[in-house]
Design a protein around this motif. Structure first.
Motif, PDB file in Angstrom:
ATOM      1  N   LEU A  73       0.835  -1.210   0.000  1.00  0.00           N
ATOM      2  CA  LEU A  73       0.000   0.000   0.000  1.00  0.00           C
ATOM      3  C   LEU A  73       0.867   1.257   0.000  1.00  0.00           C
ATOM      4  O   LEU A  73       0.644   2.191  -0.755  1.00  0.00           O
ATOM      5  N   TRP A  74       1.872   1.256   0.884  1.00  0.00           N
ATOM      6  CA  TRP A  74       2.688   2.456   1.077  1.00  0.00           C
ATOM      7  C   TRP A  74       3.592   2.692  -0.130  1.00  0.00           C
ATOM      8  O   TRP A  74       3.464   3.711  -0.812  1.00  0.00           O
ATOM      9  N   GLY A  95       1.482   2.464  -3.407  1.00  0.00           N
ATOM     10  CA  GLY A  95       0.605   3.630  -3.469  1.00  0.00           C
ATOM     11  C   GLY A  95       1.360   4.852  -3.953  1.00  0.00           C
ATOM     12  O   GLY A  95       0.881   5.609  -4.804  1.00  0.00           O
ATOM     13  N   ARG A  96       2.591   5.028  -3.388  1.00  0.00           N
ATOM     14  CA  ARG A  96       3.424   6.156  -3.814  1.00  0.00           C
ATOM     15  C   ARG A  96       3.744   6.046  -5.302  1.00  0.00           C
ATOM     16  O   ARG A  96       3.706   7.025  -6.050  1.00  0.00           O
ATOM     17  N   ALA A 136       1.979   4.559  -7.537  1.00  0.00           N
ATOM     18  CA  ALA A 136       0.763   4.833  -8.300  1.00  0.00           C
ATOM     19  C   ALA A 136       0.533   6.330  -8.430  1.00  0.00           C
ATOM     20  O   ALA A 136       0.105   6.819  -9.480  1.00  0.00           O
ATOM     21  N   MET A 137       0.847   7.050  -7.337  1.00  0.00           N
ATOM     22  CA  MET A 137       0.675   8.501  -7.387  1.00  0.00           C
ATOM     23  C   MET A 137       1.659   9.115  -8.368  1.00  0.00           C
ATOM     24  O   MET A 137       1.349  10.061  -9.073  1.00  0.00           O
ATOM     25  N   VAL A 173      -3.238   1.777 -10.397  1.00  0.00           N
ATOM     26  CA  VAL A 173      -3.947   1.383  -9.164  1.00  0.00           C
ATOM     27  C   VAL A 173      -4.271  -0.104  -9.228  1.00  0.00           C
ATOM     28  O   VAL A 173      -4.118  -0.842  -8.257  1.00  0.00           O
ATOM     29  N   VAL A 204      -1.418  -2.227  -8.202  1.00  0.00           N
ATOM     30  CA  VAL A 204      -1.215  -2.260  -6.739  1.00  0.00           C
ATOM     31  C   VAL A 204      -2.152  -3.280  -6.112  1.00  0.00           C
ATOM     32  O   VAL A 204      -1.759  -4.113  -5.299  1.00  0.00           O
ATOM     33  N   VAL A 205      -3.407  -3.219  -6.529  1.00  0.00           N
ATOM     34  CA  VAL A 205      -4.399  -4.155  -5.971  1.00  0.00           C
ATOM     35  C   VAL A 205      -4.040  -5.605  -6.344  1.00  0.00           C
ATOM     36  O   VAL A 205      -4.113  -6.504  -5.514  1.00  0.00           O
ATOM     37  N   ALA A 213      -6.913   3.771   1.675  1.00  0.00           N
ATOM     38  CA  ALA A 213      -5.649   4.043   0.994  1.00  0.00           C
ATOM     39  C   ALA A 213      -5.895   4.312  -0.486  1.00  0.00           C
ATOM     40  O   ALA A 213      -5.321   5.229  -1.076  1.00  0.00           O
ATOM     41  N   LEU A 214      -6.801   3.517  -1.079  1.00  0.00           N
ATOM     42  CA  LEU A 214      -7.060   3.692  -2.508  1.00  0.00           C
ATOM     43  C   LEU A 214      -7.822   4.981  -2.791  1.00  0.00           C
ATOM     44  O   LEU A 214      -7.418   5.789  -3.617  1.00  0.00           O
ATOM     45  N   ILE A 228      -4.479   7.325  -2.850  1.00  0.00           N
ATOM     46  CA  ILE A 228      -3.985   7.286  -4.223  1.00  0.00           C
ATOM     47  C   ILE A 228      -4.857   8.118  -5.174  1.00  0.00           C
ATOM     48  O   ILE A 228      -4.351   8.964  -5.908  1.00  0.00           O
ATOM     49  N   GLY A 257      -4.416  11.637  -4.475  1.00  0.00           N
ATOM     50  CA  GLY A 257      -3.017  12.055  -4.513  1.00  0.00           C
ATOM     51  C   GLY A 257      -2.524  12.596  -3.183  1.00  0.00           C
ATOM     52  O   GLY A 257      -1.599  13.391  -3.117  1.00  0.00           O
ATOM     53  N   LEU A 282      -2.514   8.453   2.578  1.00  0.00           N
ATOM     54  CA  LEU A 282      -1.967   7.116   2.319  1.00  0.00           C
ATOM     55  C   LEU A 282      -1.137   6.652   3.517  1.00  0.00           C
ATOM     56  O   LEU A 282      -1.271   5.515   3.986  1.00  0.00           O
ATOM     57  N   ALA A 292      -1.788   3.480   6.005  1.00  0.00           N
ATOM     58  CA  ALA A 292      -0.770   2.448   6.234  1.00  0.00           C
ATOM     59  C   ALA A 292      -0.479   2.302   7.725  1.00  0.00           C
ATOM     60  O   ALA A 292      -0.354   1.195   8.254  1.00  0.00           O
ATOM     61  N   VAL A 330     -12.675  -2.836  -4.391  1.00  0.00           N
ATOM     62  CA  VAL A 330     -11.539  -3.671  -3.983  1.00  0.00           C
ATOM     63  C   VAL A 330     -11.765  -4.219  -2.575  1.00  0.00           C
ATOM     64  O   VAL A 330     -11.549  -5.399  -2.304  1.00  0.00           O
TER      65      VAL A 330
END
Lengths: 591, 607
Positions: free
Chosen positions: A258-259, A262-263, A265-266, A272, A275-276, B65-66, B70, B73, B78, B82, B300
């Protein structure tokens, strides 16, 4: 663990099934690995790029794969279970058959409970491993390789970061699995101790009660119970360290995905959906890895089970039928011992030394001597319950080791001091040596053994079940069934090993009468404590400390003034005392 | 594929057919054992709820988180998600760790208590009970049945609760996230319940047959291994093998395969229903996302929740079988624990003071409780002075052993009373009664352990010197010293290492060490050689000296020397007196004597 190899010959007959099962497993695993990819498409193409038809397609694909996977999984499971059940069936048959053929010398040292647990528990652990453990291990392997490959294909850097916690997870679970076998061994041990304490207490309950030793026994049981408690708590303490930590490590991976993911993905380096999907792969990989604890343990148990089972299967029966048996026509029943010596395995002192004698057809041979002198051992050599260490036993001039073992034993009828009956009907017990004997023959044998009358008085006559699950026969009744059983095979040679000593006096009287008829026209060996039982024998052997001390007929032996004479005089002294008393006290007119 | 195999005899089915489901009495009985540990129980319950919260929070935090991280942004959102996830994972870790420690320890303690009270109860049960219950069945009760309860108490109770709470938590989280998607998911629930019920009904009978097959295999194995010498003597190996592989083992195989078929269908079916739910969510939920009613994160999270939704359901359906097995085991254990102590100490029973050894039977009758129409003893009157030796003579089943069992209170008379030194033995404690009585059985029973321990068993306060003195007195010392490790030599299972005569002498020494006021002796009939016989006769004389003795006699020497001979027939004393008097009467004793006893010595070809 190296004993696990021994499973290969067991599954060899089912090679095809095993190959099919492994292929099906690979198919199931790959179908599972496809799902996160589809979810990724659902998110990236369906949700982000808003392609509505992609959603429908994905849903259908998931459903289609789900259905296909269910069918494949069902087939795979059944193939695996079928194979493991078959292998267990075969192994149990093999063990049973082998145990039945193992010689007396093996059974002298083995315990029934141990052998039963070879066939039940050890076969069970092999079955569990094949039906569940081995497949899951393989699946863990397929899944790990597949998931890692897919993760690396998606993004190598994230794959490395995400799988960092998986490394200690694998190490800790396998380490526990390996340690677990030692811990479970301690538990098994303690459980064994507990159950033998209990067994002894229940078997000896009369003695415990008689001496009012209940508190002492409760103390003994408590210490075994305590030991089991400690062993179990030890397992739990260890398990409590491993199990929650495994779950935590998996969560840690998810957090990293996630961390870090996620970064990414940003920053746009990862979608996304990817990530999933990453998390999906991780979860697929983690499930079988967490199971490793049990799988390693299952494998360990199967290895130990195989080792123990093969210890039994690999011990050859020391007495075997010769490959090319000498064929004999009708045997006359002449038995010769020529320079026979014999020692039990693991014992220094020989049980028999330099035994020489000849029993002519239809003769009666009496054996007398102190307990432990070797009388029973001597007669056990005739049906080859044991093989001589030196010299030879000859039947009609042929070494018994050259004869077909089954044919040899079918010529010999034995009645022991206490007779074991099986929990089956009286009919089956009498027909032990001739399973297809006709009702008439069984009745004739029972009549000759003076057993017919009491059998008719039992609830279902010949169909009455005796033994643990049926009615209990008295010692005398059991002996008479055993005599009928020996008589039914119409043996050339009859061995009576103190057959009447453990029954009460009146029954003994009846049995003696039955035996007299049974001995006619056969070579008979009688082991006895009383001179009276052997004095009319054609040859009496006085055995002491494994040797023939004296031999001859009653009159000759009396003249020798040796051990026979000594026993005779001792018994005669009592005899004389009673006879005079009887004649003095007997009321007139009786008899 | 398989033809229906030969079924095992019906008695292999009996044991687990007692019960079909939930039984409040059994639950109550089992709860009584849990009661002392309720504090631990509630604590682990609390810990379990905390752990479930941690587990349920996961997918929600992924959604946060999603969606908040994300999508928006926002690095801080996020990071927070976490960190919360980390907190939830730590909470789950700690809660699970402590729950395992607390609950599993409590569970083990419960099992320990249960075995201890079973064993303690066994020590109080009458001999009649042990003649009805085989050793094997008792061991199965105390070992296997308690083990199946252990699984239940230590894991299943909490596992069921956890599955249940996780299910509730997951459902609540789903409903909170999105009502419509939740309902799509729940739509497959009835299908799962249906599949589970069909499966359960199918396998219940199969599993019952598998269990019966297992005990059948077990008993056939045990019997044929135990009797392997007879099997070989009669060359039965081939026949036995054909029957074992074709009937017993085959029956187990066929039913195992049937079980395999059902299981192979069940789990993939449940799996498929899970996939069905996911595809529903993807199809209908995805469309909703596009319509912007649902965020990608929610979708999800739903897929993740569905995984966690099906796990507890599968788990619960698996536990149900365990629950049933536990009920059966629980019922059997409670049945044993509630077996009445027929010959227990009466309320207010007093200690029997040191006795002289006077014995009185007053109109004593006895029959077994399950067979009142067959009297075993009828109207027995008997008066014995301290120090007398009484010989009991008669055929098997005449009532000799019953008479001495009443004296030692292994049974209570159904009519009349037994008095020692003028005291009804039902009014004194059994321990004080039996401490002053010695019993030597026909088949001398030796415990595993050393020769020393076996003699010492007679009097646990005795010193090593006392033990040796007792062994010397019965003439056992010499052969004991000749054993490889002397008094410390181990006695193997059933005393295989020692001869019959030697085992008898050891049991004599044990009885002598106990120094009882009243001695009961069931003389062995099995023959020993002449020297040993003389040794035993001497030891016997020493043992009987100076105490009231009841001997079920087979040795003429014992009978002749006794002070009183009781001739028993069909539960009655038909003749009594001394040897010479009884012979003069020319009755049953005379017949037994002239035909029976003397047969042992007198040559039957003689006349």
């Amino acid at each position: 663990m190296k004993h696990l190899r021994k499973i290969l010959p067991l599954i060899r007959p089912y090679r095809a099934q095993v190959v099919v099962a492994v292929l099906l497993l690979a198919a199931v695993t790959s179908m599972q690995l496809v799902i996160p990819g589809i979810i990724r498409d659902v998110i990236d193409r369906g949700l982000v790029q808003r392609e509505l038809h992609a959603l429908g397609v994905s849903a259908l694909v998931i459903l289609g794969i789900g259905a296909l996977r269910a069918i494949t999984a069902a087939l795979q499971r059944y193939t695996t279970e079928w194979t493991s059940t078959r292998v267990a069936y075969d192994l149990r048959n093999r063990l049973f058959n082998h145990i039945q053929h193992l010689s007396f010398s093996y059974h002298d040292r083995a315990q029934t409970g141990q052998l039963v647990s070879r066939c039940i528990e050890d076969v069970g652990s092999v079955q569990a491993f094949l039906g569940f453990g081995a497949i899951e291990l393989l699946q863990a392997f397929f899944m790990t390789v597949g998931a890692l490959a897919l993760m690396f294909l998606t993004d190598a850097r994230l794959a490395i970061i995400a799988s960092l916690p998986v490394i200690p997870l694998v190490i800790q679970t396998s380490a526990f699995g390996i340690r677990a076998s030692g811990m479970f061994y301690a538990v098994d041990n303690a459980l064994g101790k507990l159950s033998s304490t209990l067994q002894e207490n229940v078997t000896g309950v009369q003695v415990v009660r008689a001496f009012a030793r209940e508190p002492h026994e409760i103390g003994r049981f408590d210490s075994a119970n305590r030991e089991l408690f400690d062993a179990r708590v030890h397992v739990i303490d260890e398990w409590a360290k491993v199990m929650p930590t495994s779950a935590f490590l998996v969560s840690l991976s998810t957090i990293l995905i996630l961390w870090v993911g996620g970064r990414m993905a940003m920053e746009g380096t990862l979608s996304v959906g990817q990530v999933v999907a990453f998390n999906g792969y991780l979860l697929l990989l983690a499930a079988p890895v967490q199971e490793l604890v049990w799988l390693v343990n299952t494998a360990g148990e199967a290895a130990a089970g195989l080792q123990r089972a093969f210890e039994v299967l690999d011990s050859p029966p020391s007495v075997r039928s010769p490959a090319m048996p000498v064929s004999t026509g009708n045997l006359t029943g002449r038995v010769e011992f020529r320079d026979v010596s014999f020692g039990y395995e693991g014992e220094e002192e020989p049980a028999l030394q330099q035994i020489n004698f000849i029993a002519q057809p239809n003769q009666v041979i009496g054996l007398i001597g102190p307990t432990g002198a070797g009388k029973t051992t001597l007669v056990s050599l005739i049906p080859r319950f044991y093989d001589v260490t030196a010299g030879s036993v000859l039947l009609d001039g042929v070494d018994v080791r050259a004869l077909d073992l089954t044919l040899l034993r079918q010529q010999i009828g034995i009645v022991l001091q206490t007779s074991l009956l099986f929990s089956a009907s009286i009919r089956e017990n009498i027909a032990l040596g001739v399973p297809d004997a006709s009702e008439e023959r069984i009745i004739v044998a029972a009549r000759a053994a003076q057993a017919h009358d009491f059998i008719l008085r039992t609830p279902e006559a010949y169909a009455t079940v005796v033994g643990e699950r049926g009615i209990t026969l008295s010692g005398g009744q059991r002996q008479r069934v055993a005599i009928a059983r020996a008589l039914l095979i119409d043996p050339r040679i009859l061995i009576l090993d103190d057959a009447t000593s453990s029954v009460d006096t009146e029954t003994e009287h009846r049995i003696q009468n039955a035996l007299a008829g049974l001995m006619k026209g056969r070579t008979t060996f009688i082991i006895a404590q009383r001179i009276a039982s052997v004095r009319h024998a054609d040859l009496i052997l006085v055995i002491d400390k494994g040797r023939i001390l004296e031999r001859g007929r009653h009159a000759d032996l009396l003249a020798q003034k040796g051990l026979y004479r000594e026993i005779n005089d001792l018994q005669l002294a009592q005899h004389a005392e009673f006879k005079t008393e009887l004649s003095r006290l007997a009321p007139a007119g009786d008899d | 594929m398989t033809t229906q195999s030969v079924a095992p005899p019906s008695y292999f089915h009996h044991e687990d057919e007692i019960l079909r489901g939930y039984d409040p009495n059994v639950i109550r009985g089992l709860l009584a054992f849990i009661h002392p540990y309720q504090r631990e129980f509630w604590l682990s319950f609390l810990l379990m709820i905390l752990g479930s919260v941690g587990a349920v929070a996961g997918p929600y935090l992924v959604k946060v988180a999603l969606d908040s991280g994300i999508e928006q942004g926002s690095v801080s959102a996020l990071r927070n998600a976490a960190l919360w996830y980390l907190a939830a994972a730590l909470l789950q870790w700690a809660a699970t760790y402590y729950r395992l420690l607390v609950m599993a320890r409590a569970g083990q303690s419960i099992i320990y208590d249960m075995r201890a009270s079973l064993f303690g109860h066994l020590q109080r049960l009458s001999m009649g009970f042990f003649s009805r219950f085989s050793v094997g069945r008792l061991i199965a009760r105390v070992i296997s049945d308690v083990t199946s309860i252990r699984n239940f108490v230590t894991w299943a109770v909490i596992a069921i609760a956890r599955s249940f709470f996780t299910l509730i938590g997951v459902m609540a989280a789903m409903l909170a996230l999105d009502l419509k998607l939740s309902l799509y998911t729940f739509a497959v629930l009835p299908l799962i319940i249906l599949a589970t019920m069909v499966f359960r009904n199918k396998v219940r009978d199969i599993y019952r047959r598998v269990r019966a097959g297992n005990s059948w295999v077990n008993s056939v194995l045990a019997e044929n291994i135990n009797g392997v010498r007879v099997v070989q003597a009669f060359s039965r190996q081939g026949y036995n093998y054909r029957r074992f592989s074709g009937e017993t083992n085959k029956y187990l195989l066929d039913n195992n395969l049937q079980a395999a078929r059902s299981i192979s269908l069940f789990f993939p079916t449940i799996d498929f229903l899970g996939t069905l739910a996911i595809s529903l969510v993807v199809w209908l939920g995805g469309a909703a996302v596009l319509g912007a009613q649902v965020t990608p994160g929610v979708l999800v999270a739903f897929v993740l929740y569905i995984e966690r939704f099906f796990q507890p359901i599968q788990d619960l359906s698996r536990r149900f079988d365990q629950f049933q097995a536990t009920m059966i085991a629980g019922e059997r254990i409670l049945e044993l624990l509630h077996t009445e102590v027929e010959t227990g100490d009466a309320p207010g029973a007093v200690e029997l003071p040191r006795i002289r050894g006077e014995v009185l039977f007053e109109h004593v009758s006895f029959h077994y409780s399950d067979d009142p129409s067959t009297p075993v003893l009828e109207e027995v009157d008997l008066s014995v002075r301290p120090g007398q030796t009484i010989a009991l003579v008669g055929e098997t089943g005449a009532g000799k052993s019953t008479l001495i069992k009443l004296l030692s209170r292994f049974h209570d008379p159904t009519d009349g009373r037994v008095l020692i030194d003028g005291v009804d033995i039902r009014t004194v404690t059994q321990a004080s009664l039996r401490r002053q009585m010695g019993i030597v059985l026909q088949e001398p029973f030796l415990f595993g352990g050393s020769v020393y321990e076996n003699i010492h068993f007679g009097n646990l306060d005795a010193s090593a010197e006392d033990v040796q003195a007792a062994a010397r007195a019965v003439g056992a010392h010499d052969f004991i010293m000749n054993l490889r490790q002397g008094y410390q030599s181990p006695v193997e299972e059933g005393g295989a290492l020692l001869s019959v005569g030697q085992r008898q002498l050891i049991s004599f020494a044990r009885a002598l060490l106990a120094d009882p006021r009243i001695l009961i002796l069931d003389e062995a009939t099995s023959s020993v050689d002449t020297q040993t016989e003389l040794l035993i006769q001497k030891a016997l004389a020493r043992l009987l000296e100076g105490r009231t003795s009841f001997v079920i006699a087979h040795r003429l020497s014992t009978i002749v020397k006794s002070d009183l001979i009781l001739v028993m027939n069909q539960g009655r004393i038909v003749e009594r007196g001394r040897h010479s008097d009884l012979l003069k009467q020319g009755g049953l004793y005379y017949n037994l004597y002239s035909m029976g006893f003397q047969e042992r010595i007198v040559d039957k070809y003689d006349e």
